[in-house]
Design an enzyme around this catalytic site. Sequence first.
Site, PDB file in Angstrom:
ATOM      1  N   ASP A 153      77.238 -44.911 -71.868  1.00 27.88           N
ATOM      2  CA  ASP A 153      77.254 -43.371 -71.610  1.00 27.88           C
ATOM      3  C   ASP A 153      78.531 -42.655 -71.594  1.00 27.88           C
ATOM      4  OD1 ASP A 153      77.181 -40.854 -69.514  1.00 27.88           O
ATOM      5  OD2 ASP A 153      77.679 -42.710 -67.786  1.00 27.88           O
TER       6      ASP A 153
ATOM      7  N   HIS B  25      73.905 -44.516 -68.313  1.00 29.14           N
ATOM      8  CA  HIS B  25      75.143 -43.701 -67.120  1.00 29.14           C
ATOM      9  C   HIS B  25      74.634 -44.418 -66.196  1.00 29.14           C
ATOM     10  CE1 HIS B  25      76.454 -40.342 -65.086  1.00 29.14           C
ATOM     11  NE2 HIS B  25      75.288 -40.201 -64.624  1.00 29.14           N
TER      12      HIS B  25
ATOM     13  N   SER C 207      78.042 -41.066 -60.248  1.00 28.03           N
ATOM     14  CA  SER C 207      77.417 -39.480 -60.236  1.00 28.03           C
ATOM     15  C   SER C 207      77.786 -38.823 -59.423  1.00 28.03           C
ATOM     16  CB  SER C 207      76.037 -40.467 -60.387  1.00 28.03           C
ATOM     17  OG  SER C 207      75.589 -38.818 -61.421  1.00 28.03           O
TER      18      SER C 207
END
Length: 247
Positions: A198, A225, A147
């Site tokens: 995700d 995610h 991320s």
Amino acid sequence: MSRSRPALLALGALLACALVLLLPAARRRPPAPGRGAPANSTVRRGTAAGADPAVAYREAAGPRAPGPGRPDVLFLHGQAFTSATWEALGTLALLAGEGHRAVAIDLPGYGDSPPTGTVATQQGRVAFLERILEELGLRRPVLVSPSMSGRFALPFLLLRGDRLAGFVPIAPVGTRDYAVGQYQQVQTPSLILYGDRDTGLGHQALQSLRHLPRHRVVVLPGAGHACYLDKPGDFHRALLGFLGQLQ
């Protein structure tokens, strides 16, 4: 009956006190088996004092299993997490048991690492990771980047990919900031990981990362995610499989 009432009230008060004392302990209970660190794992904490600013890190301590040629692994983290995530998940201890040196850092402004303006630019973030590798003595590690940490990992991969033995992007941000030709020039082996739930950043990142010449893709079923939290067992198997191919 009237005589027993005070005794019952006293017993109720004792039970209430016991619940108050037990609830904080319950909140501190370690993660369930399969999600957190093994009971016999030990993770030491330290500070990379030579970095600017000093950067906090965690590393599985104690002797590692024999593993000549097994690459070091450096873990970054997402915006809602810190290096403690990889300790709680048991990842650091697991990799150490497989013969890898596994280190997780707190990026500037997160966890125990103070913020700094030196990472405000792409060049500053590349220089930051270079200093971390030197300060911690990590030689051509595998870089794991979920991320938000893509802002650090992606420019480092594109400009200093020769310093890495492998790259594991987990739905990183910032993939659209670079051209197809830049990805095509990278020769670092890469494991592209994301959860099938995700449907935003995971799929978006794949559209750019698939241009890395030496890549494979693993999609974790039923994971979102932060796929490593949703399916830690599947994540660890995929990561160890990738590391095994690099030896």
